[in-house]
Design a protein around this motif. Structure first.
Motif, PDB file in Angstrom:
ATOM      1  N   ARG A 434       0.909  -1.024   0.047  1.00 18.09           N
ATOM      2  CA  ARG A 434      -0.142  -0.078   0.082  1.00 18.09           C
ATOM      3  C   ARG A 434       0.727   1.135   0.223  1.00 18.09           C
ATOM      4  N   ASP A 435       1.846   1.285   0.821  1.00 15.18           N
ATOM      5  CA  ASP A 435       2.917   2.619   0.902  1.00 15.18           C
ATOM      6  C   ASP A 435       3.533   2.922  -0.604  1.00 15.18           C
ATOM      7  N   ASN A 436       3.798   1.539  -1.350  1.00 14.17           N
ATOM      8  CA  ASN A 436       4.623   1.793  -2.594  1.00 14.17           C
ATOM      9  C   ASN A 436       3.662   1.965  -3.607  1.00 14.17           C
ATOM     10  N   VAL A 437       2.177   1.784  -3.584  1.00 12.49           N
ATOM     11  CA  VAL A 437       1.489   2.263  -4.633  1.00 12.49           C
ATOM     12  C   VAL A 437       0.677   3.619  -4.340  1.00 12.49           C
ATOM     13  N   ALA A 438       0.818   3.878  -3.062  1.00 15.18           N
ATOM     14  CA  ALA A 438      -0.070   5.181  -2.503  1.00 15.18           C
ATOM     15  C   ALA A 438       0.263   6.659  -3.377  1.00 15.18           C
ATOM     16  N   GLY A 439      -1.110   7.142  -3.764  1.00 11.58           N
ATOM     17  CA  GLY A 439      -0.608   8.131  -4.553  1.00 11.58           C
ATOM     18  C   GLY A 439      -0.667   7.981  -6.142  1.00 11.58           C
ATOM     19  N   ARG A 440      -0.377   6.640  -6.457  1.00 10.41           N
ATOM     20  CA  ARG A 440      -0.319   6.597  -8.068  1.00 10.41           C
ATOM     21  C   ARG A 440      -1.501   5.412  -8.423  1.00 10.41           C
ATOM     22  N   VAL A 441      -2.165   4.411  -7.377  1.00 10.58           N
ATOM     23  CA  VAL A 441      -3.061   3.617  -7.822  1.00 10.58           C
ATOM     24  C   VAL A 441      -4.197   3.962  -6.601  1.00 10.58           C
ATOM     25  N   GLY A 442      -5.524   3.883  -6.980  1.00 12.16           N
ATOM     26  CA  GLY A 442      -6.680   4.323  -5.998  1.00 12.16           C
ATOM     27  C   GLY A 442      -6.389   3.113  -5.031  1.00 12.16           C
ATOM     28  N   THR A 443      -7.165   3.311  -4.006  1.00  7.70           N
ATOM     29  CA  THR A 443      -7.453   2.290  -3.001  1.00  7.70           C
ATOM     30  C   THR A 443      -8.194   1.193  -3.274  1.00  7.70           C
ATOM     31  N   ALA A 444      -9.275   1.456  -4.122  1.00  5.79           N
ATOM     32  CA  ALA A 444      -9.940   0.090  -4.511  1.00  5.79           C
ATOM     33  C   ALA A 444      -9.140  -0.652  -5.449  1.00  5.79           C
ATOM     34  N   ASP A 445      -8.476  -0.151  -6.308  1.00  3.01           N
ATOM     35  CA  ASP A 445      -7.670  -0.841  -7.402  1.00  3.01           C
ATOM     36  C   ASP A 445      -6.479  -1.507  -6.527  1.00  3.01           C
ATOM     37  N   ALA A 446      -5.861  -0.779  -5.602  1.00  5.98           N
ATOM     38  CA  ALA A 446      -4.727  -1.568  -4.781  1.00  5.98           C
ATOM     39  C   ALA A 446      -5.403  -2.825  -4.184  1.00  5.98           C
ATOM     40  N   ASP A 447      -6.390  -2.705  -3.612  1.00  9.86           N
ATOM     41  CA  ASP A 447      -6.890  -3.844  -2.725  1.00  9.86           C
ATOM     42  C   ASP A 447      -7.454  -5.001  -3.779  1.00  9.86           C
TER      43      ASP A 447
END
Length: 493
Positions: A434-447
């Motif tokens: 989550r830290d690595n993708v924060a700000g570049r991938v939305g929370t829903a897509d990251a999950d």
């Protein structure tokens, strides 16, 4: 006379690889492979903050070619070999990728990009992709361990100035890609034989600077995919590619290798689950110094309390994290700080984000911060006999801090966090992603990506997972010459 390829080391590797791809792998090995895919995808997204990442993406997009596979975090598709190149560069650029000990390899940063590119190109399902990743990692590690000298206590590759990560990583990438392209045992063996002429890497940049090391895993992944493709079109390699008189081990190790490390327990005893995840985005040799700094902070030590700090470390790692000492005390960039023992212990002492320290703790500005520079000026990096006895099975540190009042405080960190003795939990790995993708991938897509990757065996294809990590398409501008038509009732429903 029997075919010599039936008894060579390469033939035994190829037989293992094809058998695992066809008949499956142990559950714990598959689970570990899935975790490493998730880790690499997060690293690839995070690495887009770097200028070198923009450079490799621009370079690859400029090559053109068929749309076969995805660069993580980029919408336009490229050829499979070029996707492997770009993703391998992204995966290794932050020095946040996993490490196998005692070979001191970073195997996932090449093998995973190669496997994902080949899987996309061929439309392979998730189950085969997971098996190919696991097999490629195992092969890379075993070839690396063949070059480990127990008496020396170090990798012979490393002693020669060679980056074993990119050398054996290319070979593991070739095996993974070959399985996804449907190769039989001869095809896997030929791919090893072709890749051996493409594998390379030197580590001088670790000592004195330069960003070329960021290319290494990308070039390894690209070599593996390219070799697998060339073998499909008829190219072949020598059956004695590994142990031959002019083969892989002679060329790189001058014949000083352990063949039993390649074959002993092959298919029954797996190295993959024991590969260390990195909790901090820095050279793995620095991690125990970071832990020591964090522990000193937890004990109430503050910057104004510090008179001097001594890092006791394994002798073999000092040339990477402690020499030249004045350079390590004065890193000019965040990248150089990732290879600095003085910066590591100071950063830990000052505290940070992520799992203790995060990507935002390794910036050019912080590398040149006057407070950190003043503290780094007090740090020495010296050999420690206890650390020498443990290395390279761990990268220990014994940190001794003397306060301005004369008190001596010692923190011993003898095992690495993220390894089998101090594993990261699933929640901690999820936090890292989550830290690595924060700000570049939305929370829903990251999950969704996290869920899908950890269940990758059940997916019919890998394409959708990678597409979720790409930025949204920009809406096309309406043409002023053509008014927007009113939607029909069906279109607006």
């Amino acid at each position: 006379m029997s075919d010599p390829s039936e008894v060579t080391l390469g033939a035994q590797v190829a037989r293992f690889a094809v058998d695992a791809a066809r008949h499956g792998i142990p559950d714990d090995v598959a689970a570990s492979a899935r975790q490493r895919v998730l880790d690499v995808l997060g690293l690839c997204v995070a690495a887009h903050r770097l200028e070198t990442s923009a450079a490799i993406v621009d370079h690859v997009l400029d090559q053109g070619g068929h749309a076969q596979a995805t660069i993580v975090g980029v919408r336009d598709r490229v050829t499979a070999a070029q996707a492997a190149l770009a993703n391998g560069v992204l995966a290794h650029s932050l020095d946040y990728d996993d490490t196998h000990l005692p070979s001191v390899l970073h195997p996932s940063a090449s093998v995973v990009p190669a496997a994902l590119a080949a899987a996309e190109h061929t439309g392979a399902d998730g189950a085969l992709t997971v098996r190919a990743v696991a097999v490629g990692l195992e092969v890379a590690v075993r070839l690396g361990m063949a070059g480990y000298d127990a008496e020396l206590g170090n990798s012979v590759f490393f002693e020669h100035g060679q980056h074993a990560t990119s050398i054996t990583g290319a070979m593991g990438s070739a095996v993974a890609a070959s399985l996804l392209y449907g190769a039989d045992e001869k095809g896997v063996l030929d791919a090893l034989g072709v890749t051996a002429s493409m594998a390379s890497g030197i580590i001088e940049a670790n000592r004195t600077g330069g960003t070329v090391k960021r290319l290494h895993c990308g070039l390894a992944a690209q070599s593996g995919v390219t070799a697998a493709q060339l073998v499909r079109r008829g190219f072949t390699g020598p059956p004695t590619v590994l142990e031959g008189r002019f083969g892989f081990f002679e060329a790189w190790l001058h014949g000083r290798f352990r063949p039993e490390a390649v074959t002993e327990g092959l298919g029954k005893e797996w190295s993959v689950p024991g590969i260390f995840f990195k909790p901090y985005p820095a050279n793995h040799f620095t991690h125990t110094s970071i832990d020591a700094g964090l522990a000193l902070r937890a004990r109430g030590i503050r910057p104004d309390d510090v008179a001097s700090i001594r890092i006791g470390a394994p002798t073999a790692v000092i040339r990477t994290i402690g020499q030249p000492l004045e350079t390590k005390r004065t890193p000019q960039t965040g990248y150089q700080a990732q290879f600095s023992g003085p910066y590591a212990v100071v950063a830990g002492l000052l505290g940070g984000g992520g799992l203790g320290l995060g990507l935002d703790d390794f910036t050019d500005a912080l590398a040149q911060d006057p407070v950190r520079r003043a503290l780094m000026a007090t740090v020495d990096v010296v050999p420690d006999p206890r650390c020498d006895a443990i290395y390279p099975h761990q990268f220990p540190a014994v940190v001794t801090l003397r306060t301005t009042s004369g008190e001596v405080v010692v923190e011993e960190v003898l095992t690495n966090r993220g390894g089998p003795e101090r594993p990261l939990t699933d929640d901690e790995l999820a936090c890292k992603f989550r830290d690595n993708v924060a700000g570049r991938v939305g929370t829903a897509d990251a999950d969704a990506v996290r869920h899908d990757v950890l269940a990758l065996d059940a997916l019919p294809r890998v394409d959708d997972v990678l597409r979720r990590l790409a930025p949204p398409a920009e809406p096309a501008a309406a043409s002023p010459a053509s008014p927007t038509p009113h939607p029909t009732e069906e279109e607006s429903a």
